[in-house]
Write a protein that holds these residues in place. Sequence first.
Motif, PDB file in Angstrom:
ATOM      1  N   GLU A   1       7.946  -9.501  -4.134  1.00 54.23           N
ATOM      2  CA  GLU A   1       8.894  -8.403  -4.317  1.00 54.23           C
ATOM      3  C   GLU A   1       8.439  -7.453  -5.430  1.00 54.23           C
ATOM      4  OE1 GLU A   1      13.728  -7.719  -4.537  1.00 54.23           O
ATOM      5  OE2 GLU A   1      12.875  -9.645  -3.925  1.00 54.23           O
ATOM      6  N   ILE A   2       7.968  -8.006  -6.544  1.00 56.55           N
ATOM      7  CA  ILE A   2       7.536  -7.169  -7.663  1.00 56.55           C
ATOM      8  C   ILE A   2       6.304  -6.348  -7.288  1.00 56.55           C
ATOM      9  CG2 ILE A   2       6.511  -7.214  -9.969  1.00 56.55           C
ATOM     10  CD1 ILE A   2       9.461  -7.567 -10.102  1.00 56.55           C
ATOM     11  N   THR A   3       5.312  -6.988  -6.694  1.00 56.35           N
ATOM     12  CA  THR A   3       4.088  -6.256  -6.350  1.00 56.35           C
ATOM     13  C   THR A   3       4.340  -5.243  -5.244  1.00 56.35           C
ATOM     14  OG1 THR A   3       3.399  -8.061  -4.861  1.00 56.35           O
ATOM     15  CG2 THR A   3       2.562  -8.106  -7.121  1.00 56.35           C
ATOM     16  N   SER A   4       5.309  -5.495  -4.379  1.00 56.46           N
ATOM     17  CA  SER A   4       5.651  -4.518  -3.341  1.00 56.46           C
ATOM     18  C   SER A   4       6.394  -3.321  -3.925  1.00 56.46           C
ATOM     19  CB  SER A   4       6.506  -5.180  -2.255  1.00 56.46           C
ATOM     20  OG  SER A   4       5.790  -6.203  -1.600  1.00 56.46           O
ATOM     21  N   ARG A   5       7.256  -3.577  -4.911  1.00 55.29           N
ATOM     22  CA  ARG A   5       7.992  -2.476  -5.547  1.00 55.29           C
ATOM     23  C   ARG A   5       7.078  -1.580  -6.378  1.00 55.29           C
ATOM     24  NH1 ARG A   5      13.828  -4.507  -7.990  1.00 55.29           N
ATOM     25  NH2 ARG A   5      14.676  -5.438  -6.085  1.00 55.29           N
ATOM     26  N   PHE A   6       5.997  -2.154  -6.903  1.00 53.67           N
ATOM     27  CA  PHE A   6       5.114  -1.399  -7.791  1.00 53.67           C
ATOM     28  C   PHE A   6       3.673  -1.508  -7.286  1.00 53.67           C
ATOM     29  CE2 PHE A   6       8.836  -2.803 -10.141  1.00 53.67           C
ATOM     30  CZ  PHE A   6       9.295  -1.602 -10.674  1.00 53.67           C
ATOM     31  N   PRO A   7       3.410  -0.867  -6.154  1.00 50.14           N
ATOM     32  CA  PRO A   7       2.094  -1.013  -5.513  1.00 50.14           C
ATOM     33  C   PRO A   7       0.942  -0.387  -6.286  1.00 50.14           C
ATOM     34  CG  PRO A   7       3.394   0.677  -4.404  1.00 50.14           C
ATOM     35  CD  PRO A   7       4.311   0.009  -5.383  1.00 50.14           C
ATOM     36  N   ASN A   8       1.236   0.507  -7.234  1.00 48.50           N
ATOM     37  CA  ASN A   8       0.175   1.168  -7.986  1.00 48.50           C
ATOM     38  C   ASN A   8      -0.181   0.448  -9.277  1.00 48.50           C
ATOM     39  OD1 ASN A   8      -0.024   3.271  -6.088  1.00 48.50           O
ATOM     40  ND2 ASN A   8       1.691   4.351  -7.043  1.00 48.50           N
ATOM     41  N   VAL A   9       0.469  -0.682  -9.534  1.00 50.41           N
ATOM     42  CA  VAL A   9       0.197  -1.462 -10.735  1.00 50.41           C
ATOM     43  C   VAL A   9      -0.873  -2.510 -10.420  1.00 50.41           C
ATOM     44  CG1 VAL A   9       1.163  -3.116 -12.386  1.00 50.41           C
ATOM     45  CG2 VAL A   9       2.493  -1.099 -11.716  1.00 50.41           C
ATOM     46  N   LEU A  10      -1.850  -2.652 -11.306  1.00 49.64           N
ATOM     47  CA  LEU A  10      -2.847  -3.708 -11.204  1.00 49.64           C
ATOM     48  C   LEU A  10      -2.276  -4.952 -11.880  1.00 49.64           C
ATOM     49  CD1 LEU A  10      -5.657  -4.888 -10.663  1.00 49.64           C
ATOM     50  CD2 LEU A  10      -6.443  -3.774 -12.769  1.00 49.64           C
ATOM     51  N   PHE A  11      -2.075  -6.005 -11.113  1.00 45.26           N
ATOM     52  CA  PHE A  11      -1.527  -7.251 -11.642  1.00 45.26           C
ATOM     53  C   PHE A  11      -2.659  -8.248 -11.869  1.00 45.26           C
ATOM     54  CE2 PHE A  11       2.172  -5.336  -9.734  1.00 45.26           C
ATOM     55  CZ  PHE A  11       3.232  -5.742 -10.538  1.00 45.26           C
TER      56      PHE A  11
END
Length: 727
Positions: free
Chosen positions: A512-522
Amino acid sequence: MLISYSEEEKIFHLKAADMSYIIQICDDGKIAHAYWGRTIKNINFRNKSIISTLNYDPKVTSFNMDVLPQEYPAYGTGDFRSPAYHVQLENGSTISNLVYNSYKIYGGKPKLEGLPATYVENDDEADTLEITMIDKLTGLNVVLTYTVFKNYNVITRSTKFINYGREKLKLLKVMSASVDFDSSNYDMLQLSGSWAREKSIYRHALVPGIQAVDSARGFSSAQQNPFIALLSKNTDEINGEVFGFSLVYSGNFLAEVYVDQFLKARVNIGINPFDFSWVMTPGESFRTPEVVMVYSKNGLGDMSRTYHKLYRNRLCRGLYRDKERPILINNWEATYFNFTEEKIKDIAKAGSELGIELFVLDDGWFGKRNSDNCSLGDWVEDRNKLPNGLHKLVKDVNDMGLAFGIWFEPEMVSPDSDLYRKHQDWCLHVSDRERSSGKHQRNQLVLDLSRKDVCDEIVRFMSEILKNANISYVKWDMNRPYTEIGSEKLSSEHQRETAHRYVLGLYRVMDEITSRFPNVLFESCASGGGRFDPGILYYMSQTWTSDCTDAVERLKIQYGTSVVYPNISMGAHVSACPNHQIGRITDMETRGNVAMAGNFGYELDLTKLTEEEKIIVKKQVEIYKEIRHIIQFGDFYRILSPFEGNETSWISVTEDKKEAVVSYFKVLAEPNILPIRIKLQGLDPSTMYEIIGEDMICSGDELMYIGIEVPRETKDFSSIMWRLKEV
């Protein structure tokens, strides 16, 4: 089609790029394993030499099941080897008898419910086989799922259990895959270690009985990685057969090899049955994680490159899958918890002047976090350290030309926190038992991610922070093993589901987090490489390889990690000297050359660099920007192993073989020795390469078969990097 079925012989033939996998349905309904190895184009299925192990008669009662090579063996019907699954009925018995029911073949690859897995972008990249087995007495259905990739020597496997009966069933052991080999004349390779010594390579001969690697720490762990390989006796980096097993899972796992009385080997891999059970009421189902099985006829290096390409292209996802990763500066070893807003900006400004692209604010920016004994769970900026707030700090760093990253440890809570005082039931715990949270647990507890309300809160607070500031990178940490594994929300019969439900909750939160913020490098971290596994890579395309930043130790750590995981997934930083973990003093050049084998960055106080060091760092940054496409997306070859001697060497080569980066390291200097040559790998023999800066042009075959001479060094911890480019 990559999968064919012979109705007459009841044979499934799965063909990958250069590999065959053969399954046969026996007359009594048992599903037998016939073959896994090099491609077999034309098979005479009546040739008993090919499938001699299947030549058994179900009417013979002595030892027949104990010798049959099976695809998914059961317990209790005459096979005394370690089973692939174990199920308990309501009457307390644990016997089941699965037989073949049906099959389905289709193009593409299905998603797994709630679990990470490799994927395809087009259905013509892979074919999938589903074989359904049933236990007629209980109504248990088991679906074996196989996917064969067209362009990789890869088969993925997963298993689904469905209760179509009238009573509850309790799963006690659920392996993702089981493979029977017709010999045990193999070596087993594993990646084992500890905190700061992750993924050391261990290789040993198989012996009768069980040999296994596992984790019961709640996560995949630094101690063992969810991977094993069987190697033929002559195998090295270039030669020999290799059978690799890599589990796409981040929780407790088991990878075991059972060698029986006839010296045949069985490999089982999946969720660790220790402290595990799962109750299925009528109509319910359970899906196991995926295991990625790789075959190589060309040694360990070929197996590794298969995993690298598959995981880089068809496991990692998102914007950064195909994008070059930024060079970063992290403040952790520069300041630890003791920093101010001005100090952070000074480090960022120094980084900007040196060409660094990303600043990462590590632990200590929230709550009252001046040490590791408080504030996890209270994710509000500390106004004593950041008087103008996080948003203003991010803007100021962005104005310097740097992207901004931030550290979280969202799965944890400190006993000394407002969150814990409000929700003491939100952590993993067992009623009336002490909750371990001392020094060795880093003074913290583990939030119970088997609970939806806890997962929702993590998604809420992380989303709030990420949407209110221009944050481009997240370091997602996790710093302690799980103890007192229990959940207040689960009934007594479901308590042993807690650890797996935690992992499912973690995956839901990460998705959910990575889908909400697709432009963030995790980037994932677990006290370094404690959760460096394929399950996490599905959500976070890189992992902090180890908390040990010493360059010499990193040779082994990064070399071992490369057995399965691509360079683009490895975070690697230049840190201060003397090194903070072991006190070693290593020159800046060697520290840089080691770190440039992964996703490059720095973890030291840039404001304290000498003018000479600033020149070196600036040059390293410039070089890495020129070569990172080779390191991050090229093919990786191991040349000399730090586990076998005083030297280490590796090379990255672009896919078109037009560019390469070679690194050589020598730990201790030696007196009175002649220069050596190292033979490169992966080049085009007919291509002429310029060795940049050496005024040399050599052919690929010369560099690979004669080698390149290593200049004699007179100091410890020395290194050389060569850059090759097609003329």
